[in-house]
Design a protein around this motif. Sequence first.
Motif, mmCIF file in Angstrom:
data_model
loop_
_atom_site.group_PDB
_atom_site.id
_atom_site.type_symbol
_atom_site.label_atom_id
_atom_site.label_comp_id
_atom_site.label_asym_id
_atom_site.label_seq_id
_atom_site.Cartn_x
_atom_site.Cartn_y
_atom_site.Cartn_z
ATOM 1 N N GLY A 113 85.139 32.926 12.451
ATOM 2 C CA GLY A 113 85.939 33.780 13.333
ATOM 3 C C GLY A 113 85.598 33.585 14.792
ATOM 4 O O GLY A 113 85.204 32.497 15.214
ATOM 5 N N GLY A 114 85.693 34.686 15.540
ATOM 6 C CA GLY A 114 85.575 34.631 16.990
ATOM 7 C C GLY A 114 84.272 34.032 17.510
ATOM 8 O O GLY A 114 84.279 33.333 18.523
ATOM 9 N N VAL A 117 84.748 30.303 17.311
ATOM 10 C CA VAL A 117 85.766 29.819 18.250
ATOM 11 C C VAL A 117 85.195 29.844 19.672
ATOM 12 O O VAL A 117 85.382 28.913 20.455
ATOM 13 C CB VAL A 117 87.052 30.662 18.133
ATOM 14 C CG1 VAL A 117 88.059 30.267 19.203
ATOM 15 C CG2 VAL A 117 87.672 30.469 16.746
ATOM 16 N N TRP A 382 94.197 26.998 24.615
ATOM 17 C CA TRP A 382 95.004 28.143 24.184
ATOM 18 C C TRP A 382 96.323 28.308 24.926
ATOM 19 O O TRP A 382 97.094 29.208 24.632
ATOM 20 C CB TRP A 382 94.155 29.419 24.256
ATOM 21 C CG TRP A 382 93.025 29.347 23.275
ATOM 22 C CD1 TRP A 382 91.716 29.077 23.548
ATOM 23 C CD2 TRP A 382 93.126 29.452 21.844
ATOM 24 N NE1 TRP A 382 90.988 29.028 22.383
ATOM 25 C CE2 TRP A 382 91.837 29.258 21.321
ATOM 26 C CE3 TRP A 382 94.181 29.702 20.958
ATOM 27 C CZ2 TRP A 382 91.564 29.294 19.956
ATOM 28 C CZ3 TRP A 382 93.920 29.748 19.599
ATOM 29 C CH2 TRP A 382 92.617 29.547 19.114
ATOM 30 N N ARG A 455 92.682 38.775 13.091
ATOM 31 C CA ARG A 455 91.260 38.533 13.371
ATOM 32 C C ARG A 455 90.522 38.744 12.055
ATOM 33 O O ARG A 455 91.143 39.026 11.031
ATOM 34 C CB ARG A 455 90.748 39.516 14.436
ATOM 35 C CG ARG A 455 91.111 40.965 14.125
ATOM 36 C CD ARG A 455 90.702 41.931 15.221
ATOM 37 N NE ARG A 455 91.288 41.633 16.520
ATOM 38 C CZ ARG A 455 92.538 41.882 16.895
ATOM 39 N NH1 ARG A 455 93.371 42.463 16.052
ATOM 40 N NH2 ARG A 455 92.987 41.579 18.089
ATOM 41 N N LYS A 461 87.059 46.906 13.102
ATOM 42 C CA LYS A 461 88.263 46.411 13.789
ATOM 43 C C LYS A 461 89.526 47.148 13.310
ATOM 44 O O LYS A 461 90.606 46.918 13.814
ATOM 45 C CB LYS A 461 88.400 44.899 13.581
ATOM 46 C CG LYS A 461 87.338 44.074 14.319
ATOM 47 C CD LYS A 461 87.466 42.591 14.001
ATOM 48 C CE LYS A 461 86.387 41.736 14.634
ATOM 49 N NZ LYS A 461 86.771 41.155 15.942
ATOM 50 N N TYR A 527 93.997 32.787 7.765
ATOM 51 C CA TYR A 527 94.006 32.751 9.229
ATOM 52 C C TYR A 527 93.042 31.681 9.734
ATOM 53 O O TYR A 527 91.904 31.602 9.284
ATOM 54 C CB TYR A 527 93.568 34.125 9.751
ATOM 55 C CG TYR A 527 93.707 34.305 11.242
ATOM 56 C CD1 TYR A 527 94.877 33.941 11.898
ATOM 57 C CD2 TYR A 527 92.670 34.851 12.001
ATOM 58 C CE1 TYR A 527 95.015 34.127 13.266
ATOM 59 C CE2 TYR A 527 92.808 35.046 13.369
ATOM 60 C CZ TYR A 527 93.975 34.680 13.997
ATOM 61 O OH TYR A 527 94.119 34.865 15.347
ATOM 62 N N ASP A 528 93.516 30.856 10.624
ATOM 63 C CA ASP A 528 92.645 29.856 11.247
ATOM 64 C C ASP A 528 93.155 29.578 12.657
ATOM 65 O O ASP A 528 94.077 30.247 13.135
ATOM 66 C CB ASP A 528 92.579 28.574 10.403
ATOM 67 C CG ASP A 528 93.946 27.903 10.269
ATOM 68 O OD1 ASP A 528 94.895 28.325 10.949
ATOM 69 O OD2 ASP A 528 94.055 26.949 9.475
ATOM 70 N N ALA A 532 96.320 30.960 14.620
ATOM 71 C CA ALA A 532 96.021 31.801 15.786
ATOM 72 C C ALA A 532 96.823 31.337 16.992
ATOM 73 O O ALA A 532 97.399 32.141 17.721
ATOM 74 C CB ALA A 532 94.524 31.751 16.104
ATOM 75 N N GLY A 554 85.540 40.545 21.954
ATOM 76 C CA GLY A 554 86.872 40.189 21.477
ATOM 77 C C GLY A 554 87.375 39.087 22.382
ATOM 78 O O GLY A 554 87.100 39.083 23.590
ATOM 79 N N THR A 555 88.075 38.137 21.814
ATOM 80 C CA THR A 555 88.608 37.047 22.651
ATOM 81 C C THR A 555 90.074 36.771 22.371
ATOM 82 O O THR A 555 90.742 36.151 23.201
ATOM 83 C CB THR A 555 87.829 35.732 22.427
ATOM 84 O OG1 THR A 555 87.771 35.462 21.028
ATOM 85 C CG2 THR A 555 86.430 35.804 23.015
ATOM 86 N N SER A 556 90.589 37.215 21.213
ATOM 87 C CA SER A 556 91.959 36.811 20.887
ATOM 88 C C SER A 556 92.962 37.376 21.895
ATOM 89 O O SER A 556 93.944 36.714 22.236
ATOM 90 C CB SER A 556 92.324 37.211 19.457
ATOM 91 O OG SER A 556 92.254 38.604 19.294
ATOM 92 N N LYS A 559 93.438 35.092 24.763
ATOM 93 C CA LYS A 559 94.353 33.974 24.465
ATOM 94 C C LYS A 559 95.789 34.439 24.654
ATOM 95 O O LYS A 559 96.636 33.696 25.138
ATOM 96 C CB LYS A 559 94.161 33.499 23.019
ATOM 97 C CG LYS A 559 92.744 33.068 22.673
ATOM 98 C CD LYS A 559 92.561 32.956 21.146
ATOM 99 C CE LYS A 559 91.107 32.753 20.773
ATOM 100 N NZ LYS A 559 90.852 32.970 19.327
HETATM 101 C C1 LIG Z 1 90.117 33.872 18.721
HETATM 102 C C2 LIG Z 1 89.937 33.909 17.266
HETATM 103 C C3 LIG Z 1 89.234 34.964 16.682
HETATM 104 C C4 LIG Z 1 88.636 36.111 17.497
HETATM 105 O O1 LIG Z 1 89.428 37.247 17.366
HETATM 106 P P1 LIG Z 1 88.969 38.659 18.001
HETATM 107 O O2 LIG Z 1 90.233 39.328 18.329
HETATM 108 O O3 LIG Z 1 88.154 38.357 19.183
HETATM 109 O O4 LIG Z 1 88.228 39.330 16.936
HETATM 110 C C5 LIG Z 1 89.079 34.966 15.311
HETATM 111 N N1 LIG Z 1 89.596 33.993 14.541
HETATM 112 C C6 LIG Z 1 90.300 32.967 15.072
HETATM 113 C C7 LIG Z 1 90.850 31.920 14.173
HETATM 114 C C8 LIG Z 1 90.492 32.888 16.449
HETATM 115 O O5 LIG Z 1 91.174 31.871 16.974
#
Ligand SMILES: *Cc1c(COP(=O)(O)O)cnc(C)c1O
Length: 677
Positions: A113-114, A117, A382, A455, A461, A527-528, A532, A554-556, A559
Motif C-alpha cells: 500500500g501507501g 508507493v 501520477w 486504499r 480508514k 487494487y494496485d 490507482a 495519506g498520499t492518495s 495524487k
Molecule cells: C497511493 C496509494 C496508496 C495510499 O493510499 P492512502 O490514501 O494514502 O492510504 C495505497 N495503495 C496504492 C496502490 C496507491 O497507489
Amino acid sequence: MTRQPDRAPVLDLDVDGFEFDAQDINEGFFYGIPRAVIQRAEDRLLDPSVRSVAYFSMEFGLAPSVYQPYRSKGALSPRNRKRDFEVFSNMRQMDYYHLVHLDTVVDIPIYSGGLGVLAGDTLKSAADLKLPLVGVGILWNKGYFDQQFCIQYGQLPGEFDWDPRAYPGLVKLKTVVELHIGREPVKFHLWKYYVPSFDKEHAVPLVLLDANHRDNPDWARELTDQLYESSTVWWKIVQRKVLGMGGMRALRALGYAIAVFHLNEGHAAFAFVEAAKGKNPDEIEALTERFAYTCHTPVEAGHDRLPLDALAAVLSADELEISQRYGQDERPGRVNLTILAMNASKYVNAVAKKHEEVTKIQFPNHEKKIRGITNGIHIPTWISRPFEQLFNEYPLVFENWKDSPDSLQQVARLRDDRVFREKLWNAHKQNKAGLLDLLRPWGMQDDVFTIAWARRAAPYKRPSLILQRTDRLVELAKKHGGVQIIFAGKAHPNDYAGTSNIREILRIIDSLEEHRYYLKAIFLENYDTAVARLLISGVDVWLNNPLPPFEASGTSGMKAVLNGVLQLSTMDGWVVEAADNEIGEIFGHRPVQGEIGHELDLKLREDSSSLYDKLELMAQDYYQVERGPAADRHASKWIDRMIHCIEVASYFNTSRMVAQYNRSIWRMAPIRHEDFS
Ligand SMILES: *Cc1c(COP(=O)(O)O)cnc(C)c1O
C-alpha cells in the motif's frame, strides 16, 4: 571521482536460467538506460569520499505500467501480465458476465500500500535530484496476495503468481550473502532494479534480497515468499532480520561506502543491530549519528513488539543483547522495534505536521528529535496524460513543472482565464471517460457525479463510512441526478476487522440492487498502482475519511489534487496542512488538541451524517457545472476548487519532500555537471 576500469563489471549478472534478450542488456544500454549512467551512479556509491544513503524499506511500489516502462525486445511473460479482474457491484448480473480488462505489465509485486508507493516515489525523486542513494528491500517471490471477493467472508486471499526471472529490468547478481536464522545459515541471492530519473541522466539502484537459493533447505527458500507473512511471530522476526541485517550484509558485499542508513519504518531496525555488533558502547553511540528513521503511523499494529523468547529463536545472543539494550519496551520481556529505531537514530521524522504532534505525544522520551517532514507523491508518475498536455500548453506558466513542481503554484495566474477553465474541465472529462470506459458494462456514465474510496482496507480508514446510511445516499442520488461510488482496496489476510469491513461493503452493495438506476456502487478487485492511477484522476471527488488523528499522512489524495480531483476529507494527515486552500469539503470528528483518542472508537454514526451533508453540497456544485449552462461553468466554484487543487500539488510532492530530507538529514551532493561524460 575516477573510473576504475579494471574493477569487475558493475552488473555482475547471474545469467543462469535467466530470460532476457541480448538487445535489452548490452555494452551500451541496460533496458534503455545508458550503461554510462548506471556506471556513474554505482561509482558514486562505491566511492568513500562521496556521501551516500541507503534507504531500507520492507516494501517498494514500482509500476512500469505507470511510469518509465522498461520495454523489452522479448515478449512479456504471461505470468507478468496484469490479470483481468472481477468486480462486485449492485448490478449483480453484469458481475457474472464481465471482467475489467487492463492489458499491461503487473506492478513489481513487492508492496502492499501507501508505505511502499511512497518508498518507490522516494527513489524516483532521489534519481530526479541526482542523489547517490541506494534502496534496500526484499524480492517477494509470491508478492503480497491475490484478492478474490466472496460475499460470505469478504475476501479470499490467494497466492500471487509472477516470474521475477522474466520481469523486464529486474536482474539477479552473482553476489550471494549469508545470514543465520537461529542456528541455520541461509543464503540470499541479490537482485537489482534501476530506477531512472525522468531525464534518464541518473539512476538509483534498488537491491533486493531473495532466500530462494537452491542450497537452502525448503523451509528457508520460502522466507521471502510473501510480504507481511505474519501467521506466527517467528515469521515477523525473520522477515525483519532479513531486511535489516541481510540488507546491511548486501551493502557490504556490493562494496558500497554508505554514510547514512535510513530506516523507512521500524521493520528495518535490525540494520542498526547488525552495524553495532562487536562494537563498544562509545562506538555504538557514534553509530547513531549515521542512522535516520521515519515513523509512519500512530496505529498500534504498526509498532512491532516482539517477545524475547521468540527473538532468541532467530537472533544470536549478542544480537539479542543489543536489541534489548536499545529496544526496551515499556513492558519487560519484549523488544519494541519503534523504540529500537528511535534510539538507534539521531534523526527521527514523522510524515506530516499533525503526525509530528501525535508522535511526540506517543513517544515523549524522544520528543526533542522528532521532526515532521510531510510526505509527497512523484509528480511525473501520477500526472494523467490530459493534465500533462494541458500544463505543457502553458510553458510560461508551468515552467519545468516536471522537475520543479513549485511552478504548479502559478496556476493561480490562470484563474480567470476562460479558455483555461474550459480546457481544465475537458481534461478532467477525458480522464473520467477513460476510467468509466473500463466499467462500460456496468452502465457507469461520465456525466454522473462519481466518487471513489480506494486504499488499504484498514479499520481506522473507515472503508464503509459512506455506506452507513444507505437511505440518505439513495435520497441524495435521486434528488440530484445520480451518484456513482467506486471502492477498491485489500485488507491484510490476518486483519479480521479489515476483512469484515470488505464483507460489510459487499453486503450493503448487494442490498442496493433495486436502486441501481441512480445509485451505482462497484468494488474493484486487487487494487494496485495501475488501478490507482485511473481512479485518482478519473473520479470527481476523492473520499478520504480516516478517523483523526490516525492517518499519519495519506498520499492518495495528493495524487488526486494533482489531477484536479476535489477532496471530501476528514481533518487528518496531509489534509490538515492543505485544508485552508479550498480543495473540497472537510467534515467529521476533530480530536481535542493534545489528545489522541482510541482507534477503535470509530464514530461512524456522527461522521457519516456530516459526510452526507457535505456530499450533498458537492453533488449540487458538480451538477451545476455538468448540466448547467456554459456561463455557469465559467463562474463555478467547482472549477475554482480544481485550480486550488493543482496549486497545492506544488507542495505535496516527493521532489519537495526528498529535497527536505536531503537538507535536514542526508546532506548528499547532487551529481555535478563536470561528472557528465
Ligand atoms: C497511493 C496509494 C496508496 C495510499 O493510499 P492512502 O490514501 O494514502 O492510504 C495505497 N495503495 C496504492 C496502490 C496507491 O497507489
